[in-house]
Motif scaffolding. Structure first.
Motif, PDB file in Angstrom:
ATOM      1  N   ARG A 223      63.605  72.896 -49.631  1.00  0.00           N
ATOM      2  CA  ARG A 223      63.912  74.076 -50.426  1.00  0.00           C
ATOM      3  C   ARG A 223      62.671  74.659 -51.101  1.00  0.00           C
ATOM      4  NH1 ARG A 223      66.051  73.117 -56.382  1.00  0.00           N
ATOM      5  NH2 ARG A 223      65.424  70.982 -56.781  1.00  0.00           N
TER       6      ARG A 223
ATOM      7  N   PRO B 286      70.303  69.090 -65.064  1.00  0.00           N
ATOM      8  CA  PRO B 286      70.694  69.421 -63.689  1.00  0.00           C
ATOM      9  C   PRO B 286      71.444  68.260 -63.024  1.00  0.00           C
ATOM     10  CG  PRO B 286      68.308  69.596 -64.019  1.00  0.00           C
ATOM     11  CD  PRO B 286      68.864  68.949 -65.219  1.00  0.00           C
TER      12      PRO B 286
ATOM     13  N   ARG C 213      63.032  65.951 -62.825  1.00  0.00           N
ATOM     14  CA  ARG C 213      64.319  66.621 -62.683  1.00  0.00           C
ATOM     15  C   ARG C 213      65.158  66.462 -63.952  1.00  0.00           C
ATOM     16  NH1 ARG C 213      67.558  69.069 -59.216  1.00  0.00           N
ATOM     17  NH2 ARG C 213      69.795  68.725 -59.435  1.00  0.00           N
ATOM     18  N   HIS C 214      65.107  65.278 -64.563  1.00  0.00           N
ATOM     19  CA  HIS C 214      66.072  65.020 -65.628  1.00  0.00           C
ATOM     20  C   HIS C 214      65.488  64.934 -67.030  1.00  0.00           C
ATOM     21  CE1 HIS C 214      69.365  64.508 -62.835  1.00  0.00           C
ATOM     22  NE2 HIS C 214      68.541  63.834 -62.070  1.00  0.00           N
ATOM     23  N   PHE C 215      64.194  64.670 -67.153  1.00  0.00           N
ATOM     24  CA  PHE C 215      63.663  64.462 -68.506  1.00  0.00           C
ATOM     25  C   PHE C 215      62.568  65.436 -68.917  1.00  0.00           C
ATOM     26  CE2 PHE C 215      65.490  60.476 -67.049  1.00  0.00           C
ATOM     27  CZ  PHE C 215      66.424  60.277 -68.050  1.00  0.00           C
TER      28      PHE C 215
ATOM     29  N   PRO D  90      61.433  68.669 -67.453  1.00  0.00           N
ATOM     30  CA  PRO D  90      61.608  69.644 -66.377  1.00  0.00           C
ATOM     31  C   PRO D  90      60.304  70.370 -66.054  1.00  0.00           C
ATOM     32  CG  PRO D  90      63.285  69.914 -68.050  1.00  0.00           C
ATOM     33  CD  PRO D  90      62.299  68.951 -68.596  1.00  0.00           C
ATOM     34  N   ALA D  91      60.050  70.501 -64.749  1.00  0.00           N
ATOM     35  CA  ALA D  91      58.893  71.279 -64.302  1.00  0.00           C
ATOM     36  C   ALA D  91      59.382  72.691 -64.007  1.00  0.00           C
ATOM     37  CB  ALA D  91      58.301  70.651 -63.059  1.00  0.00           C
ATOM     38  N   ASP D  92      58.468  73.633 -64.119  1.00  0.00           N
ATOM     39  CA  ASP D  92      58.811  75.018 -63.821  1.00  0.00           C
ATOM     40  C   ASP D  92      58.921  75.181 -62.302  1.00  0.00           C
ATOM     41  OD1 ASP D  92      58.999  77.679 -63.495  1.00  0.00           O
ATOM     42  OD2 ASP D  92      57.324  78.205 -64.797  1.00  0.00           O
ATOM     43  N   LEU D  93      60.160  75.236 -61.808  1.00  0.00           N
ATOM     44  CA  LEU D  93      60.380  75.237 -60.354  1.00  0.00           C
ATOM     45  C   LEU D  93      59.800  76.469 -59.679  1.00  0.00           C
ATOM     46  CD1 LEU D  93      63.933  73.771 -59.770  1.00  0.00           C
ATOM     47  CD2 LEU D  93      61.728  72.657 -59.827  1.00  0.00           C
ATOM     48  N   LEU D  94      59.730  77.566 -60.430  1.00  0.00           N
ATOM     49  CA  LEU D  94      59.147  78.794 -59.886  1.00  0.00           C
ATOM     50  C   LEU D  94      57.711  78.532 -59.438  1.00  0.00           C
ATOM     51  CD1 LEU D  94      59.704  81.843 -59.576  1.00  0.00           C
ATOM     52  CD2 LEU D  94      58.656  82.152 -61.801  1.00  0.00           C
TER      53      LEU D  94
ATOM     54  N   LYS E  12      57.517  76.085 -56.451  1.00  0.00           N
ATOM     55  CA  LYS E  12      57.779  76.706 -55.151  1.00  0.00           C
ATOM     56  C   LYS E  12      56.636  77.638 -54.742  1.00  0.00           C
ATOM     57  CE  LYS E  12      61.023  78.562 -52.052  1.00  0.00           C
ATOM     58  NZ  LYS E  12      62.405  78.652 -51.637  1.00  0.00           N
ATOM     59  N   ASN E  13      56.073  78.372 -55.717  1.00  0.00           N
ATOM     60  CA  ASN E  13      54.917  79.208 -55.392  1.00  0.00           C
ATOM     61  C   ASN E  13      53.804  78.373 -54.787  1.00  0.00           C
ATOM     62  OD1 ASN E  13      56.134  81.471 -56.342  1.00  0.00           O
ATOM     63  ND2 ASN E  13      55.090  81.477 -58.324  1.00  0.00           N
TER      64      ASN E  13
ATOM     65  N   ALA F 178      61.320  76.248 -68.236  1.00  0.00           N
ATOM     66  CA  ALA F 178      61.519  74.888 -67.724  1.00  0.00           C
ATOM     67  C   ALA F 178      62.803  74.253 -68.260  1.00  0.00           C
ATOM     68  CB  ALA F 178      60.319  74.023 -68.075  1.00  0.00           C
ATOM     69  N   ASN F 179      63.219  74.633 -69.477  1.00  0.00           N
ATOM     70  CA  ASN F 179      64.275  73.853 -70.139  1.00  0.00           C
ATOM     71  C   ASN F 179      65.561  74.611 -70.431  1.00  0.00           C
ATOM     72  OD1 ASN F 179      62.937  71.159 -70.790  1.00  0.00           O
ATOM     73  ND2 ASN F 179      61.437  72.642 -71.497  1.00  0.00           N
TER      74      ASN F 179
ATOM     75  N   LYS G 135      68.786  72.775 -70.024  1.00  0.00           N
ATOM     76  CA  LYS G 135      69.064  71.728 -71.008  1.00  0.00           C
ATOM     77  C   LYS G 135      69.582  72.360 -72.298  1.00  0.00           C
ATOM     78  CE  LYS G 135      66.425  67.988 -69.271  1.00  0.00           C
ATOM     79  NZ  LYS G 135      67.650  67.342 -68.810  1.00  0.00           N
TER      80      LYS G 135
ATOM     81  N   TYR H 212      65.683  81.444 -55.360  1.00  0.00           N
ATOM     82  CA  TYR H 212      64.342  81.077 -54.902  1.00  0.00           C
ATOM     83  C   TYR H 212      64.151  79.563 -54.945  1.00  0.00           C
ATOM     84  CZ  TYR H 212      59.189  81.521 -54.723  1.00  0.00           C
ATOM     85  OH  TYR H 212      57.862  81.447 -54.395  1.00  0.00           O
TER      86      TYR H 212
END
Lengths: 329, 133
Positions: A144, A169, A221-223, A225-229, A232-233, B61-62, B65, B115
């Motif tokens: 993904r 998530p 993923r759970h503690f 969080p990384a900036d998924l944007l 993916k870039n 990022a959060n 949450k 995305y």
């Protein structure tokens, strides 16, 4: 000792990655140069290992398989355990690759009342299967980040994997399963004395490295969080050969990346090559047709022979004079 | 040196190369521009200081949450006020507070979620604003 060395190696990697996160030049190295280097080492090393294996001649069909081979029509054969043709081999290989049939046969020996007793031991098979299948699903789910637009089956796989929607998530079942599987495989090496005795640096290191990848992934993923944007870039930048160095993406992500690249580069040099090796396993992929076809030893030097026919042709007249019997007049 | 069963070996290597390089050939090397998030809704235009409840990098990022914590605060504790780190107090409401400003779900929420392949469960219960109007 081997355990300690590999633990230290993984810790050094962690510190290294954490250090890289704080330096702009090193970040560029990790996110724009190392991915290609690691991928190249992985691909080239992988092919090199396979070619090296393929250069070794396979002299004879190994028949140390446990089923009845095909012989007389009234003897019942076991076409999957001891196949005599292509389809049987494909069946046996499929069972081996997808279901780890050899491990299913695992036994455990114990001395009971001074006699050795063998019992079935399915633990290694079960947790091994759990681990490998989860790993496959996790790798596929990571597509993904590399594909835009995301293929429907990747989203579908993630949806099935996160079916129970536990937490936000969602907790992926494969994440929980891989952690379980890995923990078992690791503890087995540490706790069982016989296995610990034969465990080498490479065994521990591979496990700890994958454990590192998994745990940093779960942390992200759970503690933390990384900036998924940005993730993916970055990933799309790699596959279109225009990597962009992400900003403010978090140390855990760097550690994750560092582990993955080390794993990729380490792969061809380690036992992890069983990924390709399982396909070249001679006790699994050779049909037992020893009695149907003549197999020539590939490393036989051509021998110059002198048959009796040629001998007689050469000495026929002399043999007749000496009164010796000849086959042709 | 000779390769034994060379045909099969080469076929295997070709399959491996194709599978291992999926990300490279799947998009045919086309550059993809990152999603363009629209922050130009009337409510945001009216704001003097264009700030979310918490700083943007934190939200990026959060936010899931925070939303999860908000949900629990409202549904389980009946508490509808949230004190942000800068001291401001907000009313906890997805439709009333979040979507007040970000009323363009398809140009804001969805663009990133599609995305990154995220499937938030918000809309299982909450209505989507366009459907109200």
């Amino acid at each position: 000792m081997n355990l300690l060395t590999s633990l230290i190696a993984v810790l050094i990697l962690t510190l290294l990655a954490a250090g890289i996160a704080f330096s702009a030049t090193l970040s560029f190295l990790l996110t724009a140069v190392l991915p290609y280097a690691a991928f190249t080492v992985f691909i080239v090393g992988f092919i090199y290992r396979v070619v090296q294996w393929a250069k070794a001649p396979v002299p004879f069909r190994i028949t140390t398989t446990c089923g009845q081979e095909k012989s007389l029509p009234w003897i019942r054969t076991n076409p999957l355990e001891n196949p005599s043709g292509l389809w049987g081999v494909i069946g046996r290989m499929a069972l081996e690759i997808f279901l780890f049939r050899s491990l299913f046969r695992n036994t455990k020996m114990d001395i009971l009342q001074k006699r050795p007793v063998y019992g079935s031991a399915k633990w290694l098979w079960f947790f091994g299967l759990l681990f490998h299948w989860s790993l496959l699903i996790i790798v596929l789910r990571h597509l993904r980040f590399f594909i835009e637009p995301i293929a429907p089956w990747v989203n579908g796989l993630s949806a099935v994997d996160g079916f129970f929607e536990i937490g936000i998530p969602t907790l992926y079942l494969s994440d929980a399963a891989i952690l379980t599987g890995l923990s078992f495989l690791f503890l087995r090496r540490v706790v069982v004395p016989q296995v610990r005795y034969i465990s080498l640096f490479t065994d521990y290191f591979s496990l700890l490295l994958i454990l590192g990848v998994v745990s940093t992934g779960l942390l992200m993923r759970h503690f933390f969080p990384a900036d998924l944007l940005q993730v993916k870039n970055l990933a799309l930048g790699w596959v279109t050969f225009s990597p962009v160095v992400p900003k403010g993406i978090g140390t855990v992500f760097y550690i994750h990346l560092c582990f993955v690249f080390v794993l990729m580069a380490w792969f061809p040099m380690s036992k992890l090559m069983h990924m390709a090796g399982v396909f070249l396993n001679p006790t699994r992929n050779l049909a037992n047709d020893n009695r149907m076809r003549r197999h020539l030893n590939p490393w036989n030097t051509p021998v110059k022979v002198h048959t009796y026919e040629e001998y007689e042709n050469e000495f026929r007249e002399k043999m007749k004079l000496a009164g010796l019997p000849v086959e042709k007049e | 040196m000779k390769l034994y069963d060379g045909g099969k070996i080469i076929a295997g290597i070709v399959v491996f190369l194709i599978v291992a390089s999926v990300p490279f050939w799947y998009g045919r090397g086309k550059a993809v521009s990152p999603p363009d998030l629209k922050l130009d809704t009337p409510a945001i235009e009216r704001l003097k200081e264009k700030l979310c409840v918490e700083p943007a990098p934190y939200m990026r990022a959060n936010h899931m949450k925070l939303l999860s914590a908000w949900r629990e605060s409202v549904v389980r504790e009946g508490n509808r006020s949230y004190k942000a780190t800068d001291g401001k107090v907000y009313k906890i409401s997805l439709t009333g507070t979040c979507l007040e400003c970000h009323s363009n779900k398809d140009k804001f929420c969805d663009r990133c979620h599609d995305y990154a392949g995220a499937k938030p469960a918000c809309w299982n219960c909450h209505i989507i604003p366009e459907e109200v109007r």
